[in-house]
Design a protein around this motif. Structure first.
Motif, PDB file in Angstrom:
ATOM      1  N   ASP A 423     -18.012   0.667  -1.937  1.00 20.01           N
ATOM      2  CA  ASP A 423     -17.072  -0.046  -1.290  1.00 20.01           C
ATOM      3  C   ASP A 423     -15.707  -0.168  -1.846  1.00 20.01           C
ATOM      4  OD1 ASP A 423     -19.430  -0.456   0.533  1.00 20.01           O
ATOM      5  OD2 ASP A 423     -20.138  -2.295  -1.068  1.00 20.01           O
ATOM      6  N   LEU A 424     -15.713  -0.655  -3.146  1.00 17.06           N
ATOM      7  CA  LEU A 424     -14.300  -1.218  -3.304  1.00 17.06           C
ATOM      8  C   LEU A 424     -13.584   0.445  -3.151  1.00 17.06           C
ATOM      9  CD1 LEU A 424     -12.310  -3.070  -4.661  1.00 17.06           C
ATOM     10  CD2 LEU A 424     -13.394  -1.706  -6.415  1.00 17.06           C
ATOM     11  N   ILE A 425     -14.137   1.667  -3.364  1.00 19.62           N
ATOM     12  CA  ILE A 425     -13.137   2.927  -3.324  1.00 19.62           C
ATOM     13  C   ILE A 425     -12.667   3.263  -1.485  1.00 19.62           C
ATOM     14  CG2 ILE A 425     -13.412   5.074  -3.614  1.00 19.62           C
ATOM     15  CD1 ILE A 425     -15.161   5.448  -5.419  1.00 19.62           C
ATOM     16  N   ALA A 426     -13.693   2.511  -1.017  1.00 17.34           N
ATOM     17  CA  ALA A 426     -13.188   2.896   0.140  1.00 17.34           C
ATOM     18  C   ALA A 426     -12.004   1.794   0.881  1.00 17.34           C
ATOM     19  CB  ALA A 426     -14.341   2.932   1.473  1.00 17.34           C
ATOM     20  N   GLU A 427     -12.828   0.671   0.245  1.00 14.91           N
ATOM     21  CA  GLU A 427     -11.191  -0.348   0.643  1.00 14.91           C
ATOM     22  C   GLU A 427     -10.165  -0.155   0.319  1.00 14.91           C
ATOM     23  OE1 GLU A 427     -10.502  -4.996  -0.181  1.00 14.91           O
ATOM     24  OE2 GLU A 427     -12.402  -4.442  -0.823  1.00 14.91           O
ATOM     25  N   LYS A 428      -9.858   0.833  -1.007  1.00 12.86           N
ATOM     26  CA  LYS A 428      -8.728   0.541  -1.679  1.00 12.86           C
ATOM     27  C   LYS A 428      -8.280   1.646  -0.307  1.00 12.86           C
ATOM     28  CE  LYS A 428      -8.866  -2.851  -4.775  1.00 12.86           C
ATOM     29  NZ  LYS A 428      -8.005  -3.521  -4.469  1.00 12.86           N
ATOM     30  N   THR A 429      -9.174   2.552  -0.900  1.00 12.93           N
ATOM     31  CA  THR A 429      -8.041   3.958  -0.354  1.00 12.93           C
ATOM     32  C   THR A 429      -7.905   3.979   1.048  1.00 12.93           C
ATOM     33  OG1 THR A 429     -10.047   5.910  -1.087  1.00 12.93           O
ATOM     34  CG2 THR A 429      -8.605   6.546   1.108  1.00 12.93           C
ATOM     35  N   ARG A 434      -2.697   3.150   3.910  1.00 15.56           N
ATOM     36  CA  ARG A 434      -1.875   2.171   5.292  1.00 15.56           C
ATOM     37  C   ARG A 434      -0.191   1.356   4.095  1.00 15.56           C
ATOM     38  NH1 ARG A 434      -5.285  -1.791   5.149  1.00 15.56           N
ATOM     39  NH2 ARG A 434      -4.783  -3.019   3.085  1.00 15.56           N
ATOM     40  N   TRP A 435      -0.423   1.945   2.995  1.00 14.33           N
ATOM     41  CA  TRP A 435       0.486   1.383   1.898  1.00 14.33           C
ATOM     42  C   TRP A 435       1.616   2.150   2.129  1.00 14.33           C
ATOM     43  CZ3 TRP A 435      -1.920  -1.779  -2.514  1.00 14.33           C
ATOM     44  CH2 TRP A 435      -2.412  -3.223  -2.031  1.00 14.33           C
ATOM     45  N   GLY A 436       1.262   3.441   2.037  1.00 13.31           N
ATOM     46  CA  GLY A 436       1.731   5.068   2.150  1.00 13.31           C
ATOM     47  C   GLY A 436       1.967   5.280   3.639  1.00 13.31           C
ATOM     48  N   ASP A 437       1.622   4.659   4.529  1.00  9.91           N
ATOM     49  CA  ASP A 437       2.172   4.868   5.873  1.00  9.91           C
ATOM     50  C   ASP A 437       3.545   4.051   5.962  1.00  9.91           C
ATOM     51  OD1 ASP A 437       0.415   6.449   6.414  1.00  9.91           O
ATOM     52  OD2 ASP A 437      -0.842   4.879   7.589  1.00  9.91           O
ATOM     53  N   ALA A 472       5.686   0.548  -5.859  1.00  7.47           N
ATOM     54  CA  ALA A 472       4.828   0.469  -5.198  1.00  7.47           C
ATOM     55  C   ALA A 472       3.900   1.297  -5.617  1.00  7.47           C
ATOM     56  CB  ALA A 472       5.269   0.547  -3.823  1.00  7.47           C
ATOM     57  N   ILE A 473       3.689   2.670  -6.418  1.00  7.78           N
ATOM     58  CA  ILE A 473       2.535   3.102  -6.545  1.00  7.78           C
ATOM     59  C   ILE A 473       2.098   1.737  -7.930  1.00  7.78           C
ATOM     60  CG2 ILE A 473       2.262   5.447  -7.940  1.00  7.78           C
ATOM     61  CD1 ILE A 473       3.905   6.827  -5.948  1.00  7.78           C
ATOM     62  N   GLY A 474       2.634   2.691  -8.865  1.00  9.12           N
ATOM     63  CA  GLY A 474       2.480   1.506  -9.326  1.00  9.12           C
ATOM     64  C   GLY A 474       1.890   0.281  -9.694  1.00  9.12           C
ATOM     65  N   GLN A 475       2.393  -0.474  -9.509  1.00 11.27           N
ATOM     66  CA  GLN A 475       1.627  -1.703  -8.890  1.00 11.27           C
ATOM     67  C   GLN A 475      -0.015  -1.448  -8.357  1.00 11.27           C
ATOM     68  OE1 GLN A 475       3.571  -4.466  -5.822  1.00 11.27           O
ATOM     69  NE2 GLN A 475       2.239  -6.224  -6.102  1.00 11.27           N
ATOM     70  N   LEU A 476       0.191  -0.621  -7.280  1.00 11.17           N
ATOM     71  CA  LEU A 476      -0.926  -0.150  -6.643  1.00 11.17           C
ATOM     72  C   LEU A 476      -2.050   0.798  -7.124  1.00 11.17           C
ATOM     73  CD1 LEU A 476      -2.873   0.523  -3.904  1.00 11.17           C
ATOM     74  CD2 LEU A 476      -1.408   2.316  -3.389  1.00 11.17           C
TER      75      LEU A 476
END
Length: 715
Positions: A423-429, A434-437, A472-476
């Motif tokens: 569930d966590l992996i799906a949520e983070k994915t 979304r953040w990538g878009d 942004a990638i580092g924070q993510l």
């Protein structure tokens, strides 16, 4: 050729067993029940059967000892009774009167009456008196007495035994031919004639009648006052068909109620291999007198002189039997003494006990198999369900989950954590997408703006976009790594608990457990790499699992040129067993810095002592589980003052003219980066200083490390 041949014949795990944890667990549960239990039952049956046989043989051995003791007592009584008559004054007086009257009928009758009275009192079958030349003077027997004129002289066989010096107070056994018994006690001849009955398992023989006699016989001299022999007195007991004698032995050995399970005890006397008196029944009311012993027993007892203690076929049934040879005065084997009891009741009891034990084992095995199958199913069903879930995710079904399990043990907890992790992996994915878009949208906007600027502004804009993207990638990634680390730790803990709970039963699934370990380690490495990317200053070096003792030895080689220029003695005391987690170059930098400081503290020479110990997890103890290792570097210099100890680890503080004061400060930063500690103190004896470095086996943040009595050097 030999190695290839051995490889070809090496046993391989069957495919059906190697590819299925279900089959492994079933084999592990059922193999002990189907192999070990039957072998245990067989071993118990064999051991119990042998022990039961030994008990029966021990019983019959003691029975034979009782019968033998009574038989010897009879020999003693016959000898002592005859001795008493021979030495009596009454017999001496009767002989004196017989001599004085020239053997007149009156004196002869008185002597005959006296012998008859003595025979009846002693319970003998005959009592015969001879003169020194072997002529009969009188005889007492169990039938009507005869006149002296009808008495036969002493038999040649009896005279030969007297000449050989066999006359003694204790009676002995003798085997007499019919003519000898005719001369000695003719009234006993009817008891001697025994028809020989063909017997199963007996040795081949053409004899039809046993006419020889077995007697208990003693011949003693009658002496006068000067010790001269006046006469010879022979007394004896015939054993042929002596039913009272054998029944008395049987009552002594096997009294009523002495044998359990309605077994029957028997006793027998053999002349050669023929039963001359016995209470073994040929039919219901007929004794087996005249039957013969089996050839196996005859060869062992009469042929080799051994005592038989074993089961034997007696007339028409199997008996637990004891046979021993009977010897005459010349130590020749003339017959056998037998005692024994029916084996059938004991055999039935034995079979019943074995059957009961087998039934109990079958019931226990069935119950154990049922419980083992249920417990094995509770293990492999959750594992199979988790495996199917992972296969569905690999096939492109991201919503697949293990779901609720009936198991409430570690496997159930592992399945729950797996669902939570998915569930966590799906949520983070989804968040990452979304953040990538959003980031792509912002980049596109900034790009359109920069296209309208000059070349310098475009370059600046590109650099800014790159910096923002990296931030942004580092924070993510830092957020993802932080969220994933917790379920990874839970999965690893539950996996370790499963391995500890199963113990030796985890052998069949070690490959699967090792595979899960490897995948968890792979996930941890990915998280570490993400964190290194997010916080590069906290993970400056690549962490390795290092042997602290070997690292110190390597550093001694690197400072060897400095040691060669001094009079310093190096002492080693390495007892650390735990590895430490740190970058190799950074660890060497710390150790070499401490060694150089110690060498510089002893310009005129001294002792450089290097010690290592495991770092216990429990505070203030040395018996807890180790969490790492401690290295202490000791010198024999002047030590450290209180002012120096206070400012020792501050930057740019130094006591040397050519130093920059950054060595210990940098070393402290390197050690604490991996969750370790570094301390300094004066030695207890005041002769020098000691620096101790404590490093963890698994590095972690410095604030998560509990101090160890404030100083790792206390180890």
């Amino acid at each position: 050729m030999a190695s290839s041949h051995a490889l070809r014949w090496r046993w391989r795990t069957p495919r059906w067993l190697a590819e299925s944890i279900r089959n492994k667990l079933l084999a592990m549960a059922l193999l002990p029940l189907l192999v070990v239990f039957p072998l245990l039952v067989l071993a118990l049956a064999v051991w119990g059967n042998a022990a039961y046989d030994r008990l029966l043989i021990t019983k019959v051995r003691s029975d034979l000892a009782v019968a033998h003791g009574y038989f010897d007592q009879v020999l003693i009584e016959v000898g002592s009774g005859t001795q008493g008559v021979a030495s009596s004054r009454a017999l001496f007086a009767a002989l004196q009167r017989l001599r004085a009257s020239a053997r007149n009928p009156t004196s002869q009758a008185a002597l005959q009456a006296q012998l008859a009275q003595a025979r009846a009192r002693l319970g003998l079958d005959f009592l015969v008196l001879y003169d020194p030349q072997g002529q009969a003077l009188g005889r007492a027997e169990s039938t009507t007495s005869q006149t002296p004129a009808a008495l036969a002289p002493m038999p040649a066989e009896l005279a030969a035994s007297l000449q050989a010096g066999s006359a003694r107070a204790t009676a002995s056994l003798m085997r007499l031919e019919p003519d000898t018994l005719q001369a000695l006690a003719p009234h006993l001849l009817p008891r001697v004639q025994i028809p020989v009955i063909a017997t199963r398992n007996a040795a081949p023989s053409e004899r039809t009648t046993e006419s020889r006699a077995m007697v208990v016989l003693t011949t003693l001299p009658v002496r006068d006052d000067q010790g001269r022999t006046m006469a010879l007195l022979s007394g004896g007991l015939l054993l042929n068909q002596n039913l009272d004698f054998i029944d008395h032995i049987n009552r002594i050995v096997y009294p009523d109620g002495s044998l359990p399970f309605d077994s029957q005890g028997t006793a027998t006397l053999f002349l050669d291999d023929v039963r001359i008196t016995t209470n073994v029944r040929l039919f219901q009311d007929q004794r087996a007198i005249g039957t013969r012993v089996s050839q196996t027993v005859r060869d062992a007892v009469l042929g080799r002189g051994q005592t038989w203690l074993d089961r034997a076929f007696v007339v028409n049934d199997w008996y637990v039997s004891a046979y021993e040879p009977l010897l005459d005065a010349r130590e020749e084997r003339i017959g056998m003494l037998y005692v024994g009891y029916l084996e059938r009741p004991f055999r039935l009891v034995r079979y019943g006990m074995l059957g009961l034990i087998g039934l109990i084992f079958l019931v226990v095995m069935a119950l154990a198999a049922w419980f083992s199958l249920r417990w094995a199913r509770s293990i492999f069903q959750p594992v199979e369900q988790m495996n199917r879930t992972m296969q569905r995710i690999e096939e492109g079904q991201p919503q697949a989950r293990v779901g609720a399990l009936a198991a409430r043990d570690e496997l159930g907890a592992l399945a729950t954590h797996l669902d939570q992790l998915l569930d966590l992996i799906a949520e983070k994915t989804q968040a990452l997408q979304r953040w990538g878009d959003e980031l792509d949208h912002k980049v596109a906007e900034r790009t359109r703006e920069l296209e309208m600027s000059n070349t310098s502004l475009q370059l600046a804009q590109q650099q800014l976009v790159k910096s923002e993207k990296l931030a942004a990638i580092g924070q993510l990634t830092a957020s993802i790594a932080h969220e994933i680390n917790n379920p990874i730790a839970v999965m690893q803990g539950n996996l370790d608990l499963i391995r500890e709970t199963l113990g030796t039963h985890s052998q069949p699934v070690l490959a699967e457990l090792r595979l899960v370990d490897e995948q968890i380690e792979r996930m941890r490495l990915i998280v570490t790499q993400l964190l290194q990317y997010a916080r590069p200053t906290e993970y400056a070096g690549y962490v390795e699992s290092l042997n602290l003792n070997r690292a110190v030895e390597d550093c001694l080689v690197l400072v060897g040129h400095l040691l060669s220029q001094t009079q310093i003695e190096v002492q080693r005391d390495f007892q650390a067993q735990q590895p430490v987690g740190m970058n190799r170059q950074e660890l060497q930098q710390v150790i070499i810095n401490l060694m150089i400081n110690a060498i510089q503290a002893m310009p005129t020479g001294g002792v450089l002592r290097l010690t290592s110990r495991d770092w216990p997890a429990d505070q203030g103890t040395t018996t807890g589980a180790a969490q790492g290792a401690v290295l202490c570097v000791q010198d024999s210099g002047n030590g450290l003052s209180a002012q120096v100890l206070e400012r020792l680890f501050r930057p740019f503080f130094t006591t040397k003219n050519d130093g920059n004061g950054l060595g210990l400060w940098i070393s402290q930063g390197l050690v604490e980066r991996y969750g370790g500690q570094i301390t300094a103190e004066n030695r207890a004896d005041g002769r020098g200083a000691r620096f101790c470095v404590a490093l963890l086996t698994e590095p972690r943040a410095p604030d998560a490390v509990s101090t160890h009595n404030g100083r790792p050097g206390s180890l």
